[in-house]
Design a protein around this motif. Sequence first.
Motif, PDB file in Angstrom:
ATOM      1  N   GLY A  11      -3.440  42.064 -15.700  1.00 46.14           N
ATOM      2  CA  GLY A  11      -4.385  41.694 -16.746  1.00 46.14           C
ATOM      3  C   GLY A  11      -5.447  42.691 -17.126  1.00 46.14           C
ATOM      4  N   ASP A  12      -5.578  43.813 -16.403  1.00 45.63           N
ATOM      5  CA  ASP A  12      -6.556  44.839 -16.756  1.00 45.63           C
ATOM      6  C   ASP A  12      -5.817  45.987 -17.431  1.00 45.63           C
ATOM      7  OD1 ASP A  12      -9.326  44.090 -15.476  1.00 45.63           O
ATOM      8  OD2 ASP A  12      -7.806  43.568 -13.990  1.00 45.63           O
ATOM      9  N   ALA A  13      -6.114  46.248 -18.701  1.00 44.46           N
ATOM     10  CA  ALA A  13      -5.237  47.040 -19.568  1.00 44.46           C
ATOM     11  C   ALA A  13      -5.379  48.548 -19.373  1.00 44.46           C
ATOM     12  CB  ALA A  13      -5.489  46.662 -21.026  1.00 44.46           C
ATOM     13  N   TYR A  14      -5.232  49.016 -18.137  1.00 45.46           N
ATOM     14  CA  TYR A  14      -5.243  50.458 -17.900  1.00 45.46           C
ATOM     15  C   TYR A  14      -4.322  50.786 -16.731  1.00 45.46           C
ATOM     16  CZ  TYR A  14      -8.657  49.589 -14.092  1.00 45.46           C
ATOM     17  OH  TYR A  14      -9.299  49.150 -12.956  1.00 45.46           O
ATOM     18  N   THR A  15      -4.029  52.067 -16.587  1.00 42.33           N
ATOM     19  CA  THR A  15      -3.129  52.522 -15.538  1.00 42.33           C
ATOM     20  C   THR A  15      -3.928  53.175 -14.413  1.00 42.33           C
ATOM     21  OG1 THR A  15      -2.837  54.684 -16.594  1.00 42.33           O
ATOM     22  CG2 THR A  15      -1.280  52.958 -17.192  1.00 42.33           C
ATOM     23  N   LYS A  16      -3.513  52.892 -13.193  1.00 45.62           N
ATOM     24  CA  LYS A  16      -4.042  53.565 -12.001  1.00 45.62           C
ATOM     25  C   LYS A  16      -3.124  53.175 -10.851  1.00 45.62           C
ATOM     26  CE  LYS A  16      -7.986  54.093  -8.904  1.00 45.62           C
ATOM     27  NZ  LYS A  16      -9.240  53.469  -8.399  1.00 45.62           N
TER      28      LYS A  16
END
Length: 366
Positions: A225-230
């Motif tokens: 649900g958190d719209a970034y990559t890591k």
Amino acid sequence: MNENEISRGAELQQIVQRFAEAQKAMQGEAQIHHLFDAPRQEEVVRLADKVAVYQKHNGWMTEREARDEIAQWQAHAAQQGEGASNADKIVLSLFDYTGAWSQPWVDAGYQVYRFDIQSDPEMGDVNAFSVEFFSDWFSDFDGLDIYAVLAACPCTEFAGSGARHFAAKDADGRTVAAVELVHQTLRVIEYFRPALWAVENPVGRIEKLGGLPPWRLSFDPFHLGDAYTKKTLIWGRFNADLPIAPVWPSEGSKMHTRYGGKSQATKNARSATPEGFAYGFFMANNAEDHPALAVAAKYDRLCSRLIAEAVAAGLRPSEIDELVEDYYYFELDDAAAENTLRLELAARGRPLHSFQEPSGQVAMWL
């Protein structure tokens, strides 16, 4: 390379080697617990695979849909907190400046103790932890079981994204200090033997230098649900089959584009635990929804499937304790402990099954 740099490099190798040898010695025939066992193949989860299947059949969730899903997880934790079922369970959260990873456990009514040197230089210094520390300051938590140890170990000296600086950090002692923190974290886990433990870090070299077993879970924040990559890895003993709330990673790798720099504030921003992951991890691992997890971990030399069957048959943890505790802890007779459970299940009319042990041996259970 000068003499000091050569000396520090040798010191790092010696620390890593000594710790590896100590771990190997603990895993002989007289192994008394399985805290640091490597996960079996079926226990390793790549959330990217789970997301790919979901996305193929359903497409991406909108960010609103993902927020609604996470809100349900949050409500579930809060609902548990309204009762008192978790009040006797302790969660230790190390390197927890933001409190994000441990917040669901707070919501659910667990006794959560957060430690971070930035918040409290005296009480938050993991290097200062010892038997006396926990006894003097916390009275060993009044004898209550430690349900979980969560540790977001500092990643600056380990993350692959900073590999170009590894040589300098190895030479000036920063890597040695970071490795000692990981080893100290594992000592805390060894001391308390929690039902579940987890160490979080980006992809890098913490596993090799820190003496961790192979990782159990890989995920990116956009899987929850958190719209970034890591790309992040989690090592430990826990249920890695997290629920998902997959969204398109519209923010890309915002950790590098938004939070570059060397200040402590930007480091904290980069290392903050994504909210979706924190609640997804809780959903997969809380005691109320996964009652067999804590019992199987407490008696981790016994067959976990046998214990799961005992829980499914309605045996309360206290009843299992009464049946097996003496055999397990005082007599170190695991066969007698398991047989006692089988007899109790037989008395309750449970049928006899067979299953294939990971070693390939066929064992019988009820």
